[in-house]
Write a protein that holds these residues in place. Structure first.
Motif, short mmCIF file in Angstrom:
data_model
loop_
_atom_site.label_atom_id
_atom_site.label_comp_id
_atom_site.label_asym_id
_atom_site.label_seq_id
_atom_site.Cartn_x
_atom_site.Cartn_y
_atom_site.Cartn_z
N ASP A 14 20.56 -27.13 83.79
CA ASP A 14 21.95 -27.52 84.06
C ASP A 14 22.81 -26.29 84.30
O ASP A 14 23.61 -26.26 85.22
CB ASP A 14 22.52 -28.34 82.90
N ARG A 127 28.76 -34.51 85.85
CA ARG A 127 27.48 -34.86 86.46
C ARG A 127 27.44 -36.37 86.66
O ARG A 127 27.65 -37.13 85.72
CB ARG A 127 26.31 -34.43 85.59
N TRP A 132 26.01 -32.23 89.90
CA TRP A 132 27.24 -31.68 89.34
C TRP A 132 28.27 -31.54 90.44
O TRP A 132 27.95 -31.14 91.56
CB TRP A 132 26.97 -30.30 88.72
#
Length: 143
Positions: A14, A127, A132
């Motif tokens: 991430d 997200r 994202w």
């Protein structure tokens, strides 16, 4: 703001995707077809001059207008200072924005206000469906 209860990144992937998104925003800063698509449709954007925009379509209009003015010769670079995850799907990204005014001396439009050379920028990223996007972008001038 007390950030002690914000969750640390639980997934290095991430953080990597967020860093890549920031890099893409910088690369697309003069592309009104690409940059707005990196934001949510309901984004809130407050630029370095304090202008507040609501929604992606308003952003597209403002960006198109700016790119047809002497502002087209103003470039910015971004440096990520911190990434914090409020939830697994919400990230707060602190950045330093540096302004590079590449307008030639005597260019039409030199009556534009002088811009600060740096700004403290914050992105709130969300997200959705694994992607994202920037939901909020705000820059505070550093004088």
């Amino acid at each position: 703001m007390d950030t002690s209860n914000l969750a640390p990144a639980t997934d290095d992937a991430d953080e990597k995707r967020i860093r890549e998104l920031v890099a893409r925003t910088q690369e697309a800063q003069a592309d009104p077809d690409v940059l707005p698509a990196l934001h949510t449709s309901d984004l809130v954007l407050i630029n370095l001059g304090g202008r507040r925009l609501f929604g992606r379509e308003t952003f597209v209009s403002a960006m198109t207008e700016a790119l047809s003015s002497p502002l087209k010769d103003i470039r910015t670079t971004l440096e990520i200072d911190d990434i914090r995850f409020a939830t697994p799907d919400v990230a707060i990204v602190s950045l330093t924005k540096t302004v590079h005014d590449e307008r030639a001396e005597g260019d039409e439009g030199d009556d534009l206000p002088e811009l600060p050379l740096t700004g403290a920028m914050t992105y709130v990223m969300t997200r959705t469906d694994g992607d994202w996007r920037i939901s909020l972008a705000q820059t505070k001038p550093i004088r």
